[in-house]
Design a protein around this motif. Structure first.
Motif, PDB file in Angstrom:
ATOM      1  N   GLU A 133     -13.308  11.045 -19.939  1.00  0.00           N
ATOM      2  CA  GLU A 133     -13.532  12.273 -20.721  1.00  0.00           C
ATOM      3  C   GLU A 133     -12.677  13.426 -20.210  1.00  0.00           C
ATOM      4  N   SER A 134     -12.363  13.415 -18.930  1.00  0.00           N
ATOM      5  CA  SER A 134     -11.551  14.510 -18.376  1.00  0.00           C
ATOM      6  C   SER A 134     -10.068  14.347 -18.703  1.00  0.00           C
ATOM      7  N   GLY A 135      -9.711  13.205 -19.318  1.00  0.00           N
ATOM      8  CA  GLY A 135      -8.313  12.991 -19.708  1.00  0.00           C
ATOM      9  C   GLY A 135      -7.445  12.486 -18.556  1.00  0.00           C
ATOM     10  N   LYS A 136      -8.102  12.075 -17.444  1.00  0.00           N
ATOM     11  CA  LYS A 136      -7.305  11.677 -16.272  1.00  0.00           C
ATOM     12  C   LYS A 136      -7.379  10.175 -15.995  1.00  0.00           C
ATOM     13  N   ALA A 137      -7.747   9.402 -17.003  1.00  0.00           N
ATOM     14  CA  ALA A 137      -7.962   7.966 -16.765  1.00  0.00           C
ATOM     15  C   ALA A 137      -6.693   7.267 -16.258  1.00  0.00           C
ATOM     16  N   VAL A 138      -5.567   7.533 -16.895  1.00  0.00           N
ATOM     17  CA  VAL A 138      -4.340   6.815 -16.518  1.00  0.00           C
ATOM     18  C   VAL A 138      -3.937   7.177 -15.089  1.00  0.00           C
ATOM     19  N   ALA A 139      -3.978   8.447 -14.767  1.00  0.00           N
ATOM     20  CA  ALA A 139      -3.601   8.876 -13.412  1.00  0.00           C
ATOM     21  C   ALA A 139      -4.554   8.268 -12.387  1.00  0.00           C
ATOM     22  N   PHE A 140      -5.841   8.230 -12.719  1.00  0.00           N
ATOM     23  CA  PHE A 140      -6.834   7.685 -11.793  1.00  0.00           C
ATOM     24  C   PHE A 140      -6.566   6.201 -11.527  1.00  0.00           C
ATOM     25  N   VAL A 141      -6.380   5.452 -12.592  1.00  0.00           N
ATOM     26  CA  VAL A 141      -6.208   3.993 -12.436  1.00  0.00           C
ATOM     27  C   VAL A 141      -4.914   3.680 -11.670  1.00  0.00           C
ATOM     28  N   LYS A 142      -3.861   4.414 -11.942  1.00  0.00           N
ATOM     29  CA  LYS A 142      -2.600   4.172 -11.222  1.00  0.00           C
ATOM     30  C   LYS A 142      -2.779   4.439  -9.721  1.00  0.00           C
ATOM     31  N   ARG A 143      -3.472   5.520  -9.426  1.00  0.00           N
ATOM     32  CA  ARG A 143      -3.684   5.855  -8.015  1.00  0.00           C
ATOM     33  C   ARG A 143      -4.577   4.797  -7.347  1.00  0.00           C
ATOM     34  N   GLN A 144      -5.637   4.393  -8.062  1.00  0.00           N
ATOM     35  CA  GLN A 144      -6.569   3.413  -7.500  1.00  0.00           C
ATOM     36  C   GLN A 144      -5.874   2.076  -7.223  1.00  0.00           C
ATOM     37  N   LEU A 145      -5.058   1.679  -8.166  1.00  0.00           N
ATOM     38  CA  LEU A 145      -4.356   0.407  -8.042  1.00  0.00           C
ATOM     39  C   LEU A 145      -3.348   0.443  -6.887  1.00  0.00           C
ATOM     40  N   LYS A 146      -2.607   1.518  -6.814  1.00  0.00           N
ATOM     41  CA  LYS A 146      -1.602   1.654  -5.757  1.00  0.00           C
ATOM     42  C   LYS A 146      -2.274   1.603  -4.381  1.00  0.00           C
ATOM     43  N   ALA A 147      -3.437   2.227  -4.286  1.00  0.00           N
ATOM     44  CA  ALA A 147      -4.135   2.291  -2.998  1.00  0.00           C
ATOM     45  C   ALA A 147      -4.851   0.973  -2.677  1.00  0.00           C
ATOM     46  N   SER A 148      -5.146   0.180  -3.682  1.00  0.00           N
ATOM     47  CA  SER A 148      -5.915  -1.054  -3.453  1.00  0.00           C
ATOM     48  C   SER A 148      -5.016  -2.268  -3.224  1.00  0.00           C
ATOM     49  N   LEU A 149      -3.789  -2.203  -3.702  1.00  0.00           N
ATOM     50  CA  LEU A 149      -2.881  -3.351  -3.544  1.00  0.00           C
ATOM     51  C   LEU A 149      -2.164  -3.268  -2.200  1.00  0.00           C
ATOM     52  N   PRO A 150      -1.917  -4.404  -1.557  1.00  0.00           N
ATOM     53  CA  PRO A 150      -1.080  -4.381  -0.358  1.00  0.00           C
ATOM     54  C   PRO A 150       0.321  -3.876  -0.724  1.00  0.00           C
ATOM     55  N   PRO A 151       1.021  -3.249   0.233  1.00  0.00           N
ATOM     56  CA  PRO A 151       2.376  -2.791  -0.067  1.00  0.00           C
ATOM     57  C   PRO A 151       3.282  -3.958  -0.460  1.00  0.00           C
ATOM     58  N   ALA A 152       4.305  -3.656  -1.244  1.00  0.00           N
ATOM     59  CA  ALA A 152       5.173  -4.709  -1.785  1.00  0.00           C
ATOM     60  C   ALA A 152       5.740  -5.613  -0.698  1.00  0.00           C
ATOM     61  N   ASP A 153       6.101  -5.026   0.449  1.00  0.00           N
ATOM     62  CA  ASP A 153       6.719  -5.869   1.487  1.00  0.00           C
ATOM     63  C   ASP A 153       5.714  -6.789   2.181  1.00  0.00           C
ATOM     64  N   GLU A 154       4.441  -6.635   1.841  1.00  0.00           N
ATOM     65  CA  GLU A 154       3.434  -7.559   2.401  1.00  0.00           C
ATOM     66  C   GLU A 154       2.952  -8.551   1.350  1.00  0.00           C
ATOM     67  N   MET A 155       3.485  -8.439   0.145  1.00  0.00           N
ATOM     68  CA  MET A 155       3.049  -9.350  -0.912  1.00  0.00           C
ATOM     69  C   MET A 155       3.853 -10.647  -0.829  1.00  0.00           C
ATOM     70  N   PRO A 156       3.273 -11.768  -1.247  1.00  0.00           N
ATOM     71  CA  PRO A 156       4.048 -13.014  -1.236  1.00  0.00           C
ATOM     72  C   PRO A 156       5.231 -12.919  -2.199  1.00  0.00           C
ATOM     73  N   ALA A 157       6.243 -13.735  -1.965  1.00  0.00           N
ATOM     74  CA  ALA A 157       7.449 -13.679  -2.813  1.00  0.00           C
ATOM     75  C   ALA A 157       7.098 -13.994  -4.264  1.00  0.00           C
ATOM     76  N   ASP A 158       6.125 -14.890  -4.468  1.00  0.00           N
ATOM     77  CA  ASP A 158       5.729 -15.259  -5.828  1.00  0.00           C
ATOM     78  C   ASP A 158       4.570 -14.370  -6.303  1.00  0.00           C
ATOM     79  N   VAL A 159       4.788 -13.067  -6.213  1.00  0.00           N
ATOM     80  CA  VAL A 159       3.707 -12.131  -6.513  1.00  0.00           C
ATOM     81  C   VAL A 159       3.144 -12.322  -7.918  1.00  0.00           C
ATOM     82  N   ALA A 160       3.980 -12.657  -8.889  1.00  0.00           N
ATOM     83  CA  ALA A 160       3.494 -12.810 -10.269  1.00  0.00           C
ATOM     84  C   ALA A 160       2.548 -14.001 -10.411  1.00  0.00           C
TER      85      ALA A 160
END
Ligand code: PEP
Length: 257
Positions: A133-160
């Motif tokens: 309702e506050s209009g911040k859903a996209v910004a919130f989800v992007k921030r949440q996802l970025k903070a919850s996922l391991p950094p790219a250099d710690e992800m397996p090569a077959d990330v997909a």
């Protein structure tokens, strides 16, 4: 999206051994719907019995602890669920974030632990009704996802292969009211852009983004017609083979042509 649609049933805290017959029915039906990848996340107690019998579906867990082992009464590690036959684990579900006070840091540590033992992960994200309702859903989800996922250099090569994102607006979970197709389209496109930023053009474009929140056979087709919806995480409607496979059927249709 070139990959098979991914339909994952989340049984939550439902299911005793009496439900094994339903899991069998889902497995048999999945063998007739090979254009769709069907998976089931039952309670911990049913992972091994379902894994032992399943011929087609992958079995996963709904959570794991971040530590490898130790004095954590009542918890279960990624190694343990993998040992029981789990091939994937759902992490960061809003019912864990809210009911068990799991913040982004803990979710990230769980992801690191699960990936380290070879599991695939389904990383959940989603905003509350207030945030939408506050209009911040996209910004919130992007921030949440970025903070919850391991950094790219710690992800397996077959990330997909190893990572799936589940967009699950909290207000749509278990309420009977799914997000609108416009809202889903906007969010999935924002998540896709973030994945490309994090993991590069090739892997970022191939990670599946699935939608969750009151998906049922009646609304599945219109949700799957939304660009970049790669499947569904299904709660209530995954408890019977009939309704879960009704959703799987809807997912297979756009890909038949
Ligand atoms: C869920 O809990 O992941 C979920 C999507 O539940 P439901 O389908 O019941 O809304």
């Amino acid at each position: 999206m070139t990959r098979r649609p991914y339909i994952v049933g989340n049984w939550k805290m439902h299911g005793t051994r009496a439900m094994l017959s339903e899991a069998r029915a889902i497995d048999r039906a999945a063998q007739r719907h090979m254009k769709v990848e069907v998976a089931l996340a039952p309670p911990f107690t049913l992972i091994h019995p379902i894994h032992r019998e399943a011929e087609q579906i992958a079995v996963g867990a709904q959570d794991c602890h971040q530590a490898e082992g130790g004095a954590f009464t009542g918890d279960i590690s990624a190694t343990m669920i993998a040992d029981a036959g789990a091939k994937f684990v759902i992490l960061g579900h809003s019912e864990r974030r809210q009911g068990h006070a799991e913040g982004d840091e803990i979710v990230r540590a769980k992801a690191q632990s699960a990936l380290a033992v070879g599991l695939r992960i389904i990383m959940c994200c989603g905003e509350s009704a207030e945030t939408r309702e506050s209009g911040k859903a996209v910004a919130f989800v992007k921030r949440q996802l970025k903070a919850s996922l391991p950094p790219a250099d710690e992800m397996p090569a077959d990330v997909a292969e190893r990572l799936t994102i589940a967009y699950e607006p909290i207000w749509a979970i278990g309420t009977g009211t799914a997000a609108t197709t416009d809202d889903i389209a906007e969010m999935h496109s924002a998540i896709r852009a973030l994945l490309i930023e994090l993991f590069g053009d090739e892997q970022g474009a191939e990670v599946r983004i699935i939608y969750g929140g009151s998906v049922k056979p009646e609304n599945a087709a219109e949700i799957f017609a939304v660009p970049d919806v790669g499947g569904a995480l299904v709660g209530g409607a995954s408890l019977t083979a009939d309704s879960l496979m009704g959703i799987a059927l809807a997912a297979s249709e756009p890909f038949d042509g």
